[in-house]
Design an enzyme around this catalytic site. Structure first.
Site, PDB file in Angstrom:
ATOM      1  N   ARG A 155      -7.503  -4.634   1.039  1.00  0.00           N
ATOM      2  CA  ARG A 155      -7.697  -6.000   1.518  1.00  0.00           C
ATOM      3  C   ARG A 155      -9.182  -6.343   1.711  1.00  0.00           C
ATOM      4  O   ARG A 155      -9.542  -7.530   1.688  1.00  0.00           O
ATOM      5  CB  ARG A 155      -6.926  -6.218   2.824  1.00  0.00           C
ATOM      6  N   GLY A 160       6.405  -5.496   4.522  1.00  0.00           N
ATOM      7  CA  GLY A 160       5.809  -4.172   4.705  1.00  0.00           C
ATOM      8  C   GLY A 160       5.530  -3.937   6.180  1.00  0.00           C
ATOM      9  O   GLY A 160       5.358  -4.887   6.945  1.00  0.00           O
ATOM     10  N   TYR A 174       3.276   4.262  -5.099  1.00  0.00           N
ATOM     11  CA  TYR A 174       2.863   4.111  -3.696  1.00  0.00           C
ATOM     12  C   TYR A 174       2.571   5.490  -3.097  1.00  0.00           C
ATOM     13  O   TYR A 174       3.471   6.197  -2.651  1.00  0.00           O
ATOM     14  CB  TYR A 174       3.931   3.387  -2.863  1.00  0.00           C
ATOM     15  N   LYS A 223      -3.438 -12.345  12.960  1.00  0.00           N
ATOM     16  CA  LYS A 223      -4.279 -11.375  13.696  1.00  0.00           C
ATOM     17  C   LYS A 223      -5.619 -11.100  13.008  1.00  0.00           C
ATOM     18  O   LYS A 223      -6.508 -10.528  13.619  1.00  0.00           O
ATOM     19  CB  LYS A 223      -3.512 -10.053  13.856  1.00  0.00           C
ATOM     20  N   ARG A 235       3.710  -0.653   8.935  1.00  0.00           N
ATOM     21  CA  ARG A 235       3.140   0.697   9.078  1.00  0.00           C
ATOM     22  C   ARG A 235       3.779   1.482  10.208  1.00  0.00           C
ATOM     23  O   ARG A 235       3.610   2.681  10.298  1.00  0.00           O
ATOM     24  CB  ARG A 235       1.677   0.578   9.471  1.00  0.00           C
ATOM     25  N   TYR A 278       7.497 -10.720  -2.575  1.00  0.00           N
ATOM     26  CA  TYR A 278       6.648  -9.663  -1.998  1.00  0.00           C
ATOM     27  C   TYR A 278       5.397 -10.235  -1.352  1.00  0.00           C
ATOM     28  O   TYR A 278       5.011 -11.360  -1.637  1.00  0.00           O
ATOM     29  CB  TYR A 278       6.390  -8.534  -2.987  1.00  0.00           C
ATOM     30  N   ARG A 332       0.053  -9.889   3.235  1.00  0.00           N
ATOM     31  CA  ARG A 332      -0.564  -8.584   3.559  1.00  0.00           C
ATOM     32  C   ARG A 332      -1.098  -8.556   4.988  1.00  0.00           C
ATOM     33  O   ARG A 332      -2.143  -7.962   5.260  1.00  0.00           O
ATOM     34  CB  ARG A 332      -1.654  -8.254   2.542  1.00  0.00           C
ATOM     35  N   TRP A 373       5.251   0.109   0.652  1.00  0.00           N
ATOM     36  CA  TRP A 373       3.943   0.366   0.014  1.00  0.00           C
ATOM     37  C   TRP A 373       2.955   0.910   1.051  1.00  0.00           C
ATOM     38  O   TRP A 373       2.409   2.014   0.902  1.00  0.00           O
ATOM     39  CB  TRP A 373       3.412  -0.923  -0.651  1.00  0.00           C
TER      40      TRP A 373
HETATM   41  N1  LIG Z   1       6.151  -5.230  -7.202  1.00  0.00           N
HETATM   42  C1  LIG Z   1       4.886  -5.351  -6.848  1.00  0.00           C
HETATM   43  O1  LIG Z   1       3.987  -5.429  -7.700  1.00  0.00           O
HETATM   44  C2  LIG Z   1       4.549  -5.410  -5.387  1.00  0.00           C
HETATM   45  C3  LIG Z   1       3.255  -5.754  -4.961  1.00  0.00           C
HETATM   46  C4  LIG Z   1       3.010  -5.845  -3.586  1.00  0.00           C
HETATM   47  C5  LIG Z   1       4.031  -5.571  -2.678  1.00  0.00           C
HETATM   48  N2  LIG Z   1       5.265  -5.203  -3.123  1.00  0.00           N
HETATM   49  C6  LIG Z   1       6.390  -4.873  -2.192  1.00  0.00           C
HETATM   50  O2  LIG Z   1       6.455  -5.839  -1.159  1.00  0.00           O
HETATM   51  C7  LIG Z   1       6.308  -5.195   0.104  1.00  0.00           C
HETATM   52  C8  LIG Z   1       5.648  -6.132   1.095  1.00  0.00           C
HETATM   53  O3  LIG Z   1       4.397  -6.569   0.643  1.00  0.00           O
HETATM   54  P1  LIG Z   1       3.034  -6.086   1.293  1.00  0.00           P
HETATM   55  O4  LIG Z   1       3.252  -4.799   1.998  1.00  0.00           O
HETATM   56  O5  LIG Z   1       2.011  -6.201   0.224  1.00  0.00           O
HETATM   57  O6  LIG Z   1       2.653  -7.245   2.306  1.00  0.00           O
HETATM   58  P2  LIG Z   1       3.262  -7.919   3.603  1.00  0.00           P
HETATM   59  O7  LIG Z   1       4.651  -7.537   3.826  1.00  0.00           O
HETATM   60  O8  LIG Z   1       2.918  -9.349   3.461  1.00  0.00           O
HETATM   61  O9  LIG Z   1       2.307  -7.308   4.736  1.00  0.00           O
HETATM   62  C9  LIG Z   1       2.471  -6.005   5.196  1.00  0.00           C
HETATM   63  C10 LIG Z   1       1.328  -5.627   6.130  1.00  0.00           C
HETATM   64  O10 LIG Z   1       1.137  -6.602   7.149  1.00  0.00           O
HETATM   65  C11 LIG Z   1       0.908  -5.969   8.420  1.00  0.00           C
HETATM   66  N3  LIG Z   1       2.096  -6.282   9.254  1.00  0.00           N
HETATM   67  C12 LIG Z   1       3.396  -6.230   8.882  1.00  0.00           C
HETATM   68  N4  LIG Z   1       4.214  -6.600   9.887  1.00  0.00           N
HETATM   69  C13 LIG Z   1       3.411  -6.905  10.919  1.00  0.00           C
HETATM   70  C14 LIG Z   1       3.668  -7.357  12.228  1.00  0.00           C
HETATM   71  N5  LIG Z   1       4.904  -7.570  12.657  1.00  0.00           N
HETATM   72  N6  LIG Z   1       2.605  -7.580  13.038  1.00  0.00           N
HETATM   73  C15 LIG Z   1       1.340  -7.383  12.610  1.00  0.00           C
HETATM   74  N7  LIG Z   1       1.035  -6.942  11.372  1.00  0.00           N
HETATM   75  C16 LIG Z   1       2.050  -6.707  10.527  1.00  0.00           C
HETATM   76  C17 LIG Z   1       0.797  -4.477   8.135  1.00  0.00           C
HETATM   77  O11 LIG Z   1      -0.555  -4.103   7.809  1.00  0.00           O
HETATM   78  P3  LIG Z   1      -1.706  -3.856   8.905  1.00  0.00           P
HETATM   79  O12 LIG Z   1      -1.074  -3.339  10.146  1.00  0.00           O
HETATM   80  O13 LIG Z   1      -2.639  -2.903   8.284  1.00  0.00           O
HETATM   81  O14 LIG Z   1      -2.351  -5.211   9.073  1.00  0.00           O
HETATM   82  C18 LIG Z   1       1.632  -4.328   6.879  1.00  0.00           C
HETATM   83  O15 LIG Z   1       1.287  -3.221   6.117  1.00  0.00           O
HETATM   84  C19 LIG Z   1       5.520  -3.918  -0.229  1.00  0.00           C
HETATM   85  O16 LIG Z   1       5.607  -2.942   0.792  1.00  0.00           O
HETATM   86  C20 LIG Z   1       6.187  -3.525  -1.520  1.00  0.00           C
HETATM   87  O17 LIG Z   1       7.440  -2.921  -1.265  1.00  0.00           O
HETATM   88  C21 LIG Z   1       5.526  -5.152  -4.457  1.00  0.00           C
END
Ligand SMILES: NC(=O)c1ccc[n+]([C@@H]2O[C@H](COP(=O)([O-])OP(=O)(O)OC[C@H]3O[C@@H](n4cnc5c(N)ncnc54)[C@H](OP(=O)(O)O)[C@@H]3O)[C@@H](O)[C@H]2O)c1
Length: 327
Positions: free
Chosen positions: A242, A294, A57, A229, A296, A218, A223, A21
């Site tokens: 966010r 997720g 996305y 951090k 970046r 998910y 997020r 995403w």
């Molecule tokens: N089906 C649905 O309705 C739905 C809804 C939401 C998500 N999803 C799926 O679930 C996936 C994961 O959820 P999500 O992206 O919402 O949230 P997440 O995995 O909880 O958080 C991802 C975000 O956290 C930060 N991050 C990730 N790894 C990190 C690390 N090692 N160190 C520091 N910061 C880190 C990054 O943002 P920053 O660097 O900007 O902080 C990244 O974009 C999505 O990509 C999508 O495929 C599905």
């Protein structure tokens, strides 16, 4: 990396599945395309063979990025998960919300899962991803305007045609899953779950355990919040959702920080980051099959993939669970 089968199916996914995403930029401020491609490739090199994306996305951008990142990788070594049922180019179904695309253009998003729409969406996704089949095809959000039977008969047809291997849902209740199951065998439900967001434990988790359905958790890092951090007053980039999300108020951030401080000694003792400990814990929870993480850039995706290198014994899990239960 560890791999797990989705319920009774033959589909095996990497326990850390790359969530694409944020890679598509939309709703996350800007993401560099090059960084996103590298994030996926670097994760793949560490065994993250499964990637979750969606047409919405970045309005096609994330699927194109995934398509670019997987070029040259043997198709059967990968599992591609995408979705349908959120349209930004057709005003039909349930109105979802108003947004701006990556170029700042105003768009209205509708949740719509009618038969013709799904067939078209699938063709578009296959083109953007540069593949001829999707491993797991999931409805993105429920659409109250289309009978569930119509939606899943369309998916069953795509399975018959070999364009899709398995059907899944996202954000579905147990009752909606049971109804969809009348038309097609479901593999999974993709739904939010994290240390600070455990609402699914009431109904979805027991249903999925009983009916052998996988749960793809998910936002397991909430997020980014659960990496520790983000502090109160954090300045997000323009267009980052966010900034107005209820889990990013100063109060919620402080409460979460207090929880993270309790479990930090366990991470420190293992030389792991908080985010790695959180991901490892997530996939140890009853009913949780996969953590969709997720990222970046490659630094984040590599760190997330390596979370599976740490082990948690029963005593450590008990201590973490106590802190999480007290949240
Ligand atoms: N089906 C649905 O309705 C739905 C809804 C939401 C998500 N999803 C799926 O679930 C996936 C994961 O959820 P999500 O992206 O919402 O949230 P997440 O995995 O909880 O958080 C991802 C975000 O956290 C930060 N991050 C990730 N790894 C990190 C690390 N090692 N160190 C520091 N910061 C880190 C990054 O943002 P920053 O660097 O900007 O902080 C990244 O974009 C999505 O990509 C999508 O495929 C599905």
């Amino acid at each position: 990396m560890k791999y797990r089968k989705l319920g009774d199916t033959d589909l095996s996914l990497s326990v850390i599945t790359f969530g694409a995403w944020a890679a598509g930029g939309w709703m996350w401020g800007k993401t560099e395309r090059k960084d996103a491609v590298e994030a996926i490739k670097a994760a793949y090199d560490l065994g993250v063979t499964s990637i979750d994306t969606a047409p919405i996305y970045g309005q096609g951008t994330s699927e194109e990025i995934v398509g670019e990142a997987i070029k040259g990788i043997q198709r059967d070594k990968l599992q591609i998960l995408t979705k349908f049922g959120m349209r930004w180019d057709l005003a039909k179904g349930d109105f979802g919300f108003h947004s701006k695309d990556n170029n700042g253009k105003e768009i209205d998003i509708y949740k719509y899962a009618g038969k013709e729409s799904i067939i078209k969406e699938c063709e578009d996704s296959l083109k953007r991803l540069g593949t001829d089949y999707i491993d797991l095809y999931q409805i993105h959000w429920p659409d109250s305007t289309t009978p569930i039977s119509e939606t899943f008969e369309a998916v069953a047809k795509l399975i018959e045609q070999g364009k899709v291997r398995y059907a899944g849902v996202c954000n579905y209740s147990a009752a909606q899953m049971a109804e969809a199951e009348q038309s097609v065998k479901l593999a999974s439900n993709q739904i939010p779950f994290s240390m600070v967001n455990r609402g699914i434990e009431e109904e979805t988790v027991p249903y999925c355990i009983e009916h052998h359905k996988a749960i793809l958790a998910y936002s397991p890092l909430e997020r980014g919040l659960l990496t520790g951090k983000i502090k109160p007053g954090h300045q997000f980039q323009e267009g980052d959702h966010r900034a107005s999300h209820p889990h990013f108020t100063p109060e919620f951030i402080e409460r979460t920080d207090a929880l993270l401080n309790k479990i930090r000694p366990i991470a420190d003792a293992k030389g792991a980051s908080l985010g790695q400990l959180v991901l490892r814990w997530t996939v140890e929870r009853p009913g949780i099959t996969i953590a969709l993480a997720g990222a970046r850039n490659a630094e984040q995706s590599v760190q997330n993939a390596k979370s599976m290198n740490i082990e948690l014994n029963e005593e450590e899990l008990k201590l973490i669970n106590q802190s999480v239960d007290a949240f």
